[in-house]
Design an enzyme around this catalytic site. Structure first.
Site, short mmCIF file in Angstrom:
data_model
loop_
_atom_site.label_atom_id
_atom_site.label_comp_id
_atom_site.label_asym_id
_atom_site.label_seq_id
_atom_site.Cartn_x
_atom_site.Cartn_y
_atom_site.Cartn_z
N LYS A 87 -11.35 -1.20 6.93
CA LYS A 87 -10.09 -0.97 7.64
C LYS A 87 -10.42 -0.45 9.05
O LYS A 87 -11.08 0.57 9.19
CB LYS A 87 -9.26 0.07 6.88
CG LYS A 87 -8.03 0.56 7.61
CD LYS A 87 -7.30 1.60 6.76
CE LYS A 87 -6.20 2.28 7.54
NZ LYS A 87 -5.41 3.18 6.70
N THR A 135 -4.17 6.20 2.24
CA THR A 135 -4.44 7.59 2.65
C THR A 135 -5.15 8.33 1.52
O THR A 135 -4.82 9.47 1.20
CB THR A 135 -3.15 8.32 3.08
OG1 THR A 135 -2.31 7.43 3.81
CG2 THR A 135 -3.48 9.50 4.00
N GLU A 163 0.86 -1.20 0.00
CA GLU A 163 0.00 0.00 0.00
C GLU A 163 0.89 1.25 0.00
O GLU A 163 1.55 1.54 0.99
CB GLU A 163 -0.90 0.00 1.23
CG GLU A 163 -1.78 1.22 1.37
CD GLU A 163 -2.46 1.32 2.73
OE1 GLU A 163 -2.62 2.45 3.23
OE2 GLU A 163 -2.83 0.27 3.29
#
Length: 214
Positions: A134, A74, A44
């Site tokens: 998440k 993000t 990621e």
């Protein structure tokens, strides 16, 4: 190009997403290579990394035969998600729920993992169409939050990020997490230029995840 279901399945099967935060593209690339050497299947690249989209593009070009899954992290809005997808990101991760971002991911059939930290937020993520929720920041609750959420929501696929370490990764998996995201606890060696330690830690993380699943 692999379908969304295949990407989600690979992330769950591997069990570890390496969250790459770095001060430069060069450092992020070295961290990524070290993670891959350690057997990490999902990387990621966070959009806090300078030139994140270009890095994703470079990695997608280099690893184009499916040996790793490259995602963007993000991601706070649909605009950034689209940039990441065009660069080659195969999944999108966000610290919170942005419904328009999830809609965009579903429109283009890209796996999406928005963040949540309460039962209400987990349900909202699922209703919006999240593939995996998440749980963030994980260190605020510890693995008990996974077990607690799975009581009323046994169907929730959750991945904690934040506070996941080699010492507690087993607890997260045993509590019911489908995968874990590891950032600083995995990649800290990069600050000293010690990329070998990242490779070693990655192998240990994967080994522990596999042991706990047995």
């Amino acid at each position: 190009m692999e379908k969304k279901e295949q990407i989600v399945s690979k992330i769950k099967r591997g069990g570890l997403v390496a969250v790459v935060r770095a001060e430069s593209t060069e450092q992020a690339f070295k961290i990524t290579e070290a993670c891959i050497a350690g057997g990490v299947a999902a990387i990621e690249i966070t959009f806090t990394v300078p030139g994140a989209a270009d890095l994703i593009k470079d990695l997608a070009r280099k690893y184009n035969s499916g040996e790793i899954i490259i995602g963007a992290g993000t991601v706070l809005d649909s605009e950034t998600a689209r940039v990441a997808i065009l660069a080659g990101a195969q999944y999108i991760v966000s610290p919170c729920l942005n419904v328009e971002m999830v809609k965009l991911c579903n429109r283009y059939q890209i796996a999406c993992m928005p963040g949540a930290m309460t039962i209400k937020e987990v349900v909202e993520c699922m209703e919006a169409g999240a593939d995996i929720v998440k749980i963030f920041p994980g260190e605020l609750f510890g693995s008990a939050i996974i077990k607690a959420v799975r009581g009323p929501l046994p169907q929730a696929a959750m991945m904690p990020t934040g506070g996941v370490s080699l010492d507690n990764v087993g607890e997260w998996i045993k509590a019911g997490a489908v995968a874990v995201g590891a950032g600083g606890t995995l990649t800290a060696g990069a600050n000293k230029g010690d990329y070998e330690s990242i490779t070693t830690l990655a192998k240990q993380f994967i080994e522990k995840i596999q042991q706990c699943r047995k």
